[in-house]
Design a protein around this motif. Structure first.
Motif, PDB file in Angstrom:
ATOM      1  N   LEU A 113       0.830  -1.207   0.000  1.00  0.00           N
ATOM      2  CA  LEU A 113       0.000   0.000   0.000  1.00  0.00           C
ATOM      3  C   LEU A 113       0.863   1.255   0.000  1.00  0.00           C
ATOM      4  O   LEU A 113       0.526   2.254  -0.645  1.00  0.00           O
ATOM      5  CB  LEU A 113      -0.937  -0.007   1.218  1.00  0.00           C
ATOM      6  CG  LEU A 113      -2.112  -0.992   1.153  1.00  0.00           C
ATOM      7  CD1 LEU A 113      -2.870  -1.003   2.474  1.00  0.00           C
ATOM      8  CD2 LEU A 113      -3.064  -0.637   0.009  1.00  0.00           C
ATOM      9  N   ARG A 114       1.976   1.206   0.722  1.00  0.00           N
ATOM     10  CA  ARG A 114       2.876   2.382   0.709  1.00  0.00           C
ATOM     11  C   ARG A 114       3.439   2.588  -0.688  1.00  0.00           C
ATOM     12  O   ARG A 114       3.531   3.720  -1.178  1.00  0.00           O
ATOM     13  CB  ARG A 114       4.018   2.167   1.702  1.00  0.00           C
ATOM     14  CG  ARG A 114       3.587   2.146   3.161  1.00  0.00           C
ATOM     15  CD  ARG A 114       4.811   2.145   4.074  1.00  0.00           C
ATOM     16  NE  ARG A 114       4.462   1.802   5.445  1.00  0.00           N
ATOM     17  CZ  ARG A 114       4.725   0.636   6.027  1.00  0.00           C
ATOM     18  NH1 ARG A 114       5.359  -0.294   5.339  1.00  0.00           N
ATOM     19  NH2 ARG A 114       4.364   0.393   7.259  1.00  0.00           N
ATOM     20  N   GLN A 115       3.792   1.465  -1.352  1.00  0.00           N
ATOM     21  CA  GLN A 115       4.355   1.566  -2.693  1.00  0.00           C
ATOM     22  C   GLN A 115       3.315   2.071  -3.699  1.00  0.00           C
ATOM     23  O   GLN A 115       3.668   2.693  -4.701  1.00  0.00           O
ATOM     24  CB  GLN A 115       4.881   0.198  -3.137  1.00  0.00           C
ATOM     25  CG  GLN A 115       6.089  -0.278  -2.343  1.00  0.00           C
ATOM     26  CD  GLN A 115       6.455  -1.717  -2.654  1.00  0.00           C
ATOM     27  OE1 GLN A 115       5.769  -2.394  -3.414  1.00  0.00           O
ATOM     28  NE2 GLN A 115       7.546  -2.185  -2.044  1.00  0.00           N
ATOM     29  N   LEU A 116       2.057   1.785  -3.417  1.00  0.00           N
ATOM     30  CA  LEU A 116       0.973   2.219  -4.310  1.00  0.00           C
ATOM     31  C   LEU A 116       0.553   3.666  -4.060  1.00  0.00           C
ATOM     32  O   LEU A 116      -0.400   4.149  -4.663  1.00  0.00           O
ATOM     33  CB  LEU A 116      -0.260   1.312  -4.130  1.00  0.00           C
ATOM     34  CG  LEU A 116      -0.089  -0.154  -4.528  1.00  0.00           C
ATOM     35  CD1 LEU A 116      -1.329  -0.945  -4.120  1.00  0.00           C
ATOM     36  CD2 LEU A 116       0.133  -0.264  -6.026  1.00  0.00           C
ATOM     37  N   SER A 117       1.242   4.326  -3.153  1.00  0.00           N
ATOM     38  CA  SER A 117       0.892   5.709  -2.778  1.00  0.00           C
ATOM     39  C   SER A 117      -0.531   5.788  -2.249  1.00  0.00           C
ATOM     40  O   SER A 117      -1.286   6.725  -2.541  1.00  0.00           O
ATOM     41  CB  SER A 117       1.061   6.659  -3.973  1.00  0.00           C
ATOM     42  OG  SER A 117       2.399   6.673  -4.413  1.00  0.00           O
ATOM     43  N   ALA A 118      -0.905   4.767  -1.441  1.00  0.00           N
ATOM     44  CA  ALA A 118      -2.249   4.751  -0.860  1.00  0.00           C
ATOM     45  C   ALA A 118      -2.457   5.935   0.075  1.00  0.00           C
ATOM     46  O   ALA A 118      -3.585   6.422   0.235  1.00  0.00           O
ATOM     47  CB  ALA A 118      -2.471   3.444  -0.097  1.00  0.00           C
ATOM     48  N   VAL A 119      -1.348   6.402   0.671  1.00  0.00           N
ATOM     49  CA  VAL A 119      -1.462   7.515   1.623  1.00  0.00           C
ATOM     50  C   VAL A 119      -2.018   8.753   0.939  1.00  0.00           C
ATOM     51  O   VAL A 119      -2.800   9.501   1.542  1.00  0.00           O
ATOM     52  CB  VAL A 119      -0.090   7.806   2.269  1.00  0.00           C
ATOM     53  CG1 VAL A 119      -0.157   9.082   3.113  1.00  0.00           C
ATOM     54  CG2 VAL A 119       0.347   6.632   3.117  1.00  0.00           C
ATOM     55  N   GLN A 120      -1.649   8.956  -0.302  1.00  0.00           N
ATOM     56  CA  GLN A 120      -2.155  10.125  -1.028  1.00  0.00           C
ATOM     57  C   GLN A 120      -3.682  10.088  -1.099  1.00  0.00           C
ATOM     58  O   GLN A 120      -4.354  11.099  -0.898  1.00  0.00           O
ATOM     59  CB  GLN A 120      -1.553  10.145  -2.437  1.00  0.00           C
ATOM     60  CG  GLN A 120      -1.985  11.361  -3.246  1.00  0.00           C
ATOM     61  CD  GLN A 120      -1.341  11.383  -4.627  1.00  0.00           C
ATOM     62  OE1 GLN A 120      -0.626  10.466  -5.010  1.00  0.00           O
ATOM     63  NE2 GLN A 120      -1.596  12.443  -5.377  1.00  0.00           N
ATOM     64  N   VAL A 121      -4.246   8.899  -1.365  1.00  0.00           N
ATOM     65  CA  VAL A 121      -5.705   8.744  -1.423  1.00  0.00           C
ATOM     66  C   VAL A 121      -6.301   8.949  -0.037  1.00  0.00           C
ATOM     67  O   VAL A 121      -7.333   9.622   0.126  1.00  0.00           O
ATOM     68  CB  VAL A 121      -6.080   7.344  -1.964  1.00  0.00           C
ATOM     69  CG1 VAL A 121      -7.594   7.149  -1.944  1.00  0.00           C
ATOM     70  CG2 VAL A 121      -5.522   7.147  -3.362  1.00  0.00           C
TER      71      VAL A 121
END
Length: 1007
Positions: free
Chosen positions: A674-682
């Protein structure tokens, strides 16, 4: 035409006579092949006749010189064929039952015809006709075969004849026996079991019987009459109206007075009325069992005449037996007509006696049960089911069961009475003796198709029957189970059973029913309330695969039904893990990803099921094969991407799904992906939504992503705006979990100066302080909130930024931290100690030097000694002095905590008093605070880092002679034990301290 011509055989040429004979034989064979009873025998005759016909056709081709002798033999043959033709024609017109009953005679006649035809064929003058030797041999062999052959009835036909003869001989006219015989006859002759067909066949049999009587064949007519009289007892033959008419004609002719038995009815030995009277060789009659016992005991003479007896000559006394039975029947009919009025009285004792008598009569003979029905007892008995007396109700249930047994019509008559089934079902709820009888009666009634349809309509019937399954009575349990199975042919009954938590029929229909039935069963599973145990049983017993098949149906409504059922099962972790292994997760994932526009309800339920499955992965045992919800990075990406394309309800469930996955055994991998998928941005974007539920779940998932990994890769998404959003949510939300998560995020964000400054500028300190001081708000999550708040404070207490420290101290944070050293959890104590340690690192720098007083002031003013550790003027607010803050004692107590992290944090804080070029005052402070003994005790721990810190500290502390002297004996053994460890660094440090104590030489090999 053939017969007319043959009658004038002397006038017809031989060749034409041959033709007419062949034609006549052809008619016989054609008719014989049409007869279905005794088919093999008629086919045999037909085969022989066809062979005779071939021979005759062969003769017609020969050059016939002696036509006159041939014509004579053909005349004899024609007469025999005519007899065969008459026999075949008559049989072809008879009823099938008649042919079966007459099968022995028919076989005998067919054999006779065959032999006579053989003899007629043998009369053909083969020698004088000069026929070929081959044809002559063929005729001889055929004639011999026809003479030698035998015609027999089949084993099935013989069995029926024997049973009919035995029933007539024993006078067994019971309806059940007649039904069994007729059913066997129908099976053998191959006709339909429909009443109309059987009655038509029986009517034809009576016609045949009349023809036999008209021929004055007395023996055959009498035999037929006996058989017809026996079979008329069967339900399919005689209508109930005819039976009733005969019964009441007989009853009305009897009067009302019971007759005493005749003296001849009594057995001279047992003195009881005889059941099976037999006549002995002495001419006297006895009960069979009594005389057989008399003879078995060695008595060889007649008990009455004393004449010798022949034990092999015991003949049934049919006349006497019939007289006894007629007497019994007469009295039974009179008794039955009188009992009914007694059942309608108010005297309960009289009613019970009458019911007992009625039950006894019903048990005696089936005929009695028919008479009870004709007397219309059924309605009266049903009314008695409403009696208050339990014994009356029990007796009635028993009698009704007897009446219903093996009688389709009685079953229907019972069900037709107003409130009959309701009254019987009501008895299911009563004591076990009564409920057992009620379920036995219902089981009997359920064997009727017409009644079976009605039982399930009675309110509460399924629930009460299901409860019977848990009965301690084995028979009641078995009967209830069989009854439920009988009722399960109706889908509505199966649904009601399922509502009562009896799911066996439903699961059977779900697995093996038609497509429509499977849909109905799945819909039921999706709607009814299920116990946890039932949910587990359903999944274990194979419900998943049928539901997955429905899930692949193109109809969205059917998909919704399947998903709703799966959703209900998935609420249990045990089921969830099983469902993942069965491939449910992948099917739901594909459904969610592909059916974006078809059905919001379908997607929402699928998402909810996925959420449950994810939660189940957090309950896996260490000893079982671990499962994960989403295996590939691509699946994780696709599933998380749905957050951006779905509504709030589905968004929340997807976020909860990932939260659960983050806590599963594969949580580390999921968080990293999830970190690699830039989930934090969402997630940061979702934090600004007005929907509180979505926001809270986004916050919690964000919190999980900050755990156990490098947070620097999403630092670019954490802006001043994001910080402000986090703090605003903490200030304004009422969701305690959301506050905990927001505070946890703040505590775990990278400790970069610009992030800390944003926090300070946004008022983070005041907010954190409010969370620490508010003892009542968010009480359910108080522990975790304090832990995260204290950890967040550590960001601002670093010694590298004294200004931040001063800002924090001015807010009164330090006393709160000291208080937490005693009252907090292990984690709270640990972070509180870290902050105090960071404050203490600045204390020496901030401690104000003490000016020495002048000589005059020295004499008259008390000398200010300052802080014993920092050698200057210290306060909590100005220098953050832990001594002034009274932190020493709780920190020392923390050295005895079980948690290593807590011990190390308190140790680090205490050791700030002796760091650097600190004067021995800090060592003395530690000694006075009784910190030395706990430090020595910690040397036994296996944490090399902690032990190393203590050894370095002890080396400084024991530079003070008074401390060294005081603790030398106590310190020696723990230090020696450290020197026995494998770690060379620790051995060397321990040896140095021992040398300092004077226990080792400074030139020791330990160094």
């Amino acid at each position: 035409m053939a017969d007319d011509s043959i009658d004038h055989a002397s006038l017809i040429p031989a060749s034409e006579l041959l033709f007419h004979t062949v034609l006549s034989i052809s008619d016989v064979t054609r008719t014989a092949n049409q007869i279905l009873i005794q088919k093999d025998n008629f086919r045999k005759l037909s085969t022989y006749l066809e062979k005779v016909s071939l021979i005759l056709k062969g003769l017609s081709k020969e050059d016939i010189h002696h036509a006159e002798s041939l014509k004579n033999s053909l005349g004899v043959l024609n007469q025999e064929v005519k007899v065969a033709r008459q026999l075949v024609s008559e049989c072809n017109c008879k009823s099938k039952i008649y042919l079966l009953i007459s099968c022995r005679k028919i076989a005998e006649n067919l054999e006779c015809c065959t032999k006579n035809i053989s003899r007629a064929v043998s009369l053909i003058p083969l020698t004088s006709l000069d026929v070929s030797s081959g044809l002559s041999k063929q005729i001889s062999e055929l004639c011999q075969n026809m003479l030698d052959d035998e015609y027999r009835v089949t084993a099935a036909e013989e069995e029926i004849l024997e049973k009919l003869e035995l029933a007539i001989q024993e006078g067994n006219a019971e309806r059940s026996h007649a039904n069994q015989l007729l059913a066997r006859i129908v099976d053998v002759i191959g006709i339909s079991t429909e009443h109309a067909v059987i009655k038509r066949e029986f009517k034809e049999l009576k016609g045949d019987m009349q023809i036999a009587a008209s021929r004055r064949d007395i023996a055959e007519a009498l035999h037929m009459e006996q058989i017809v009289g026996l079979l008329e007892k069967a339900d399919s033959v005689t209508s109930s109206q005819d039976k009733e008419k005969r019964y009441f004609e007989k009853r009305n002719s009897l009067g009302r007075q019971l007759l005493e038995p005749l003296h001849s009815f009594y057995c001279p030995i047992s003195l009881d009325i005889m059941e099976d009277p037999v006549e002995t060789s002495s001419g006297k009659t006895f009960e069979r069992k009594a005389i057989e016992k008399w003879l078995a005991e060695g008595n060889n003479n007649c008990p009455l005449t004393m004449l010798p007896l022949d034990a092999s000559k015991l003949r049934p006394n049919k006349t006497l037996r019939q007289s006894i039975q007629e007497w019994k029947d007469r009295n039974t009919i009179i008794t039955l007509s009188a009992l009914k009025s007694k059942l309608e009285s108010d005297d309960e004792e009289e009613m019970l006696k009458s019911l007992e008598k009625l039950q006894g009569l019903c048990l005696e003979r089936q005929m009695h049960r028919e008479w009870v029905k004709m007397e219309n007892y059924i309605t009266t008995l049903i009314k008695l089911l409403g009696a208050k007396n339990r014994e009356i109700r029990k007796r009635v249930l028993s009698i009704l069961s007897l009446l219903a047994k093996d009688n389709e019509e009685n079953k229907e008559d019972i069900a037709k009475v107003d409130n009959a089934l309701e009254s019987i079902v009501r008895s299911l709820a009563r004591q076990i003796e009564e409920s057992k009888l009620a379920v036995e009666l219902l089981l009997e009634l359920s064997r009727s198709t017409a009644v079976r349809d009605l039982i399930g309509d009675v309110q509460g019937s399924m629930l009460l029957l299901v409860r019977m399954l848990s009965s301690d009575d084995v028979e009641a349990d078995h009967n209830a189970s069989e009854l439920l199975d009988n009722l399960s042919f109706l889908n509505q009954n199966v649904i009601e059973m399922a509502k009562a938590n009896y799911l066996k029929p439903l699961l059977r229909n779900l697995s093996s029913g038609t497509e429509n039935v499977k849909i109905i069963m799945a819909k039921t599973l999706s709607e009814i309330e299920l116990t946890d145990q039932n949910k587990i049983s359903i999944v274990r017993d194979g419900a998943l695969q049928p539901l997955l098949q429905l899930l692949s149906n193109s109809d969205v409504k059917i998909k919704e039904i399947a998903v709703k059922a799966l959703l209900q099962f998935s609420s249990l972790p045990e089921n969830g893990l099983h469902m993942i292994r069965e491939g449910v997760a992948q099917s739901l994932f594909e459904l969610l990803y592909r059916h974006s526009l078809q059905s919001p309800t379908l997607r929402e339920q699928a998402a909810a099921t996925m959420m449950h499955l994810a939660m189940s992965t957090t309950h896996q045992r260490a000893d079982e094969v671990q499962v994960s919800l989403l295996d590939s990075e691509d699946d994780v990406f696709k599933f998380f991407s749905l957050v951006s394309f779905t509504g709030p309800d589905i968004q929340s469930k997807i976020l909860k799904t990932f939260m659960a996955m983050c806590q599963s055994p594969s949580g580390l991998t999921i968080r990293e992906r999830l970190r690699q998928l830039s989930a934090v941005q969402v997630l940061v974007h979702l934090l600004e939504l007005d929907n509180q539920t979505v926001r809270a779940n986004a916050m919690k998932l964000f919190y999980y992503l900050t755990e156990g990994g490098d947070c620097r890769n999403f630092t670019s998404h954490v802006t001043a705006r994001c910080i402000n959003v986090l703090l605003t949510i903490i200030r304004t939300t009422d969701d305690a979990e959301e506050i905990v998560s927001a505070m946890g995020i703040i505590s775990r964000l990278p400790k970069e100066p610009h992030i800390n400054q944003w926090l300070l500028d946004s008022g983070a300190v005041k907010i954190i302080l409010d969370c620490l001081l508010d003892q009542h708000k968010h009480a359910s999550h108080k522990r975790q909130l304090i832990e995260n708040s204290v950890q967040a404070l550590c960001r601002f207490t670093v010694s590298t930024n004294v200004e931040w420290q001063k800002t924090i101290a001015q807010e009164g944070i330090i006393p709160i931290l000291v208080q937490l050293l005693d009252s907090g959890t292990s984690l709270s104590k640990q972070h509180a100690a870290i902050s105090i340690k960071q404050f203490s690192e600045s204390s020496r720098l901030l401690s104000k030097p003490i000016k020495k007083p002048g000589i005059f002031k020295f004499c008259f003013v008390a000398y200010e000694t300052g802080c014993p550790a920092h050698q200057g003027a210290c306060t909590v607010e100005s220098s953050f002095c832990m001594i002034e803050a009274d932190a020493l004692k709780p920190l020392v107590r923390m050295l005895e905590e079980q948690d290593i992290g807590t011990c190390e944090a308190s140790l680090d804080a205490l050791l700030t008093l002796i760091h650097g070029e600190a004067p021995p005052g800090g060592c003395k402070v530690l000694a006075e605070a009784n910190a030395i003994t706990p430090l020595l005790n910690l040397l036994s721990l296996q944490s090399a880092r902690l032990v190393e810190k203590i050894l370095v500290a002890l080396e400084k502390i024991f530079l003070v002679d008074e401390i060294k002297i005081k603790y030398k004996a106590l310190a020696t053994m723990p230090l020696v034990e450290v020197t026995q460890r494998k770690d060379s660094r620790l051995r060397s440090l321990a040896a140095r301290v021992l040398a300092q104590l004077g226990v080792l030489e400074k030139q020791s090999s330990y160094f």
